[in-house]
Design an enzyme around this catalytic site. Structure first.
Site, PDB file in Angstrom:
ATOM      1  N   LYS A   4     -61.544 -33.524  35.888  1.00 31.85           N
ATOM      2  CA  LYS A   4     -62.986 -33.692  35.686  1.00 31.85           C
ATOM      3  C   LYS A   4     -63.501 -32.681  34.670  1.00 31.85           C
ATOM      4  O   LYS A   4     -64.270 -33.028  33.770  1.00 31.85           O
ATOM      5  CB  LYS A   4     -63.730 -33.571  37.021  1.00 31.85           C
ATOM      6  CG  LYS A   4     -63.486 -34.772  37.940  1.00 31.85           C
ATOM      7  CD  LYS A   4     -63.950 -34.551  39.375  1.00 31.85           C
ATOM      8  CE  LYS A   4     -63.527 -35.729  40.255  1.00 31.85           C
ATOM      9  NZ  LYS A   4     -63.856 -35.532  41.681  1.00 31.85           N
ATOM     10  N   GLN A  62     -66.360 -30.897  45.318  1.00 33.71           N
ATOM     11  CA  GLN A  62     -65.144 -31.672  45.582  1.00 33.71           C
ATOM     12  C   GLN A  62     -64.884 -31.750  47.087  1.00 33.71           C
ATOM     13  O   GLN A  62     -64.897 -30.734  47.785  1.00 33.71           O
ATOM     14  CB  GLN A  62     -63.947 -31.022  44.852  1.00 33.71           C
ATOM     15  CG  GLN A  62     -62.646 -31.775  44.996  1.00 33.71           C
ATOM     16  CD  GLN A  62     -62.673 -33.157  44.336  1.00 33.71           C
ATOM     17  OE1 GLN A  62     -63.125 -33.321  43.207  1.00 33.71           O
ATOM     18  NE2 GLN A  62     -62.207 -34.172  45.054  1.00 33.71           N
ATOM     19  N   ASP A  64     -72.210 -37.579  42.076  1.00 33.68           N
ATOM     20  CA  ASP A  64     -71.251 -38.321  42.894  1.00 33.68           C
ATOM     21  C   ASP A  64     -71.926 -39.522  43.569  1.00 33.68           C
ATOM     22  O   ASP A  64     -71.250 -40.414  44.077  1.00 33.68           O
ATOM     23  CB  ASP A  64     -70.667 -37.410  43.992  1.00 33.68           C
ATOM     24  CG  ASP A  64     -69.265 -36.918  43.657  1.00 33.68           C
ATOM     25  OD1 ASP A  64     -68.576 -37.584  42.856  1.00 33.68           O
ATOM     26  OD2 ASP A  64     -68.863 -35.881  44.208  1.00 33.68           O
TER      27      ASP A  64
END
Ligand code: NDP
Length: 286
Positions: free
Chosen positions: A55, A99, A122
């Site tokens: 990422k 994460q 997200d």
């Protein structure tokens, strides 16, 4: 029998990233802000480390600002929430990604709900999920968004099709079902308590597999001509990566299928970048 078409997520994702890089360059030229993504990792989970690394690299390649926070495994919830608050207030940061999974002393819901929904790239915040459920999406969960963009790139219109989603997690199964519903499909969501999965799949024009069991879905369960999007990423003891669908068998039945790796995975990251760009533009417009 002809082999099915391979849906090349790597290529579609590369095109999306190129378009994003172009838009970043244009922003820089007109003096607009550069999209900034903060990536927060708690603990040492090796798979998480790999995801976070990809990422961050993807951000840098399109010209985003990226800030990386690596916190020890024993970080308490209050400290993580304080960091998120700081990032919520930071004008250089437009996207915040924490994460998952998180260590057990930290509540995922508390963390997700702490993120400013406008920076929730997200798409896991209840506000953003609620907007998706109300068919008026704001920031959309990356993997489901990536699945939809793949279908679109291959001219597959879900309108009026029967779609079966296997898996009902908050991050993939549920939101991808909402995406398909919004796109006009008739959607069935299957999970571990589903009684007769092969019978459900036999009806499916579009299959989204997000189970987390290597090559679980058999080619013989699929309807001839189905389009199969395999979200699964499973590492075998041999080190090989496989999806949730028995790929060789599915190729005999399906009209089109995503490979693993090189299908949904790259799209997830490209959609994270897309969300960060959208968040940046929306925050700037305020
Ligand atoms: P979860 O473990 O959170 O969810 C798995 C789902 O599968 C659950 O809803 C579960 O049902 C269901 N399930 C389990 N066993 C069966 C069964 N025998 N029959 C039918 N359904 C079953 O997984 P995730 O959604 O997080 O991830 C799924 C897969 O996708 C994993 O391989 C993961 O690595 C991969 N992934 C890939 C991403 C990418 O970018 N390509 C991103 C995210 C995940 P129940 O709800 O009843 O427990």
């Amino acid at each position: 029998l002809l082999d099915s078409q391979i849906i090349d997520g790597k290529a579609v994702a590369a095109r999306l990233r190129a378009s994003i890089a172009q838009q970043v360059a244009e922003r820089v030229e007109r003096g607009a802000s550069v999209p900034g993504l903060a990536v927060v990792l708690v603990g040492e989970d090796p798979a998480s480390r790999v995801y976070v690394g990809s990422k961050v690299r993807a951000c840098e390649e399109v010209g985003f600002l990226s800030r990386n926070f690596s916190l020890p495994k024993n970080t308490d919830q209050a400290s993580l929430l304080a960091l998120i608050e700081q990032l919520n207030q930071d004008p250089e940061i437009h996207g915040i990604l924490v994460q998952l999974p998180l260590p057990e002393q930290i509540s995922v819901n508390a963390v997700v709900e702490k993120i400013d929904p406008r920076k929730d790239v997200d798409g896991f915040h209840p506000y953003n999920l609620g907007r998706l459920a109300a068919k008026s999406p704001t920031l959309r969960p990356c993997t489901p968004y990536g699945c939809m963009r793949l279908l679109q790139a291959y001219g597959i219109d879900p309108t009026g099709k029967k779609a079966v989603v296997v898996g009902a997690s908050n991050i993939v199964g549920r939101p991808v079902a909402l995406e398909l519903l919004m796109a006009g499909a008739t959607v069935t969501i299957c999970h571990s308590k589903t009684q007769n999965l092969p019978a459900e799949l036999a009806q499916a024009d579009i299959v989204i597999a997000a189970v987390g069991i290597p090559e679980f879905i058999q080619g013989t369960w699929l309807k001839s001509g189905a389009v199969v999007i395999d979200v699964g990423i499973n590492r075998l003891p041999s080190g090989a990566l496989v999806g949730d669908v028995e790929f060789a068998g599915a190729r005999q039945t399906a009209a089109a299928i995503t490979p693993v790796p090189g299908g949904v995975g790259p799209m997830t990251i490209a959609c994270l970048l897309q969300n960060t760009l959208e968040a940046c533009a929306a925050l700037e417009a305020v």
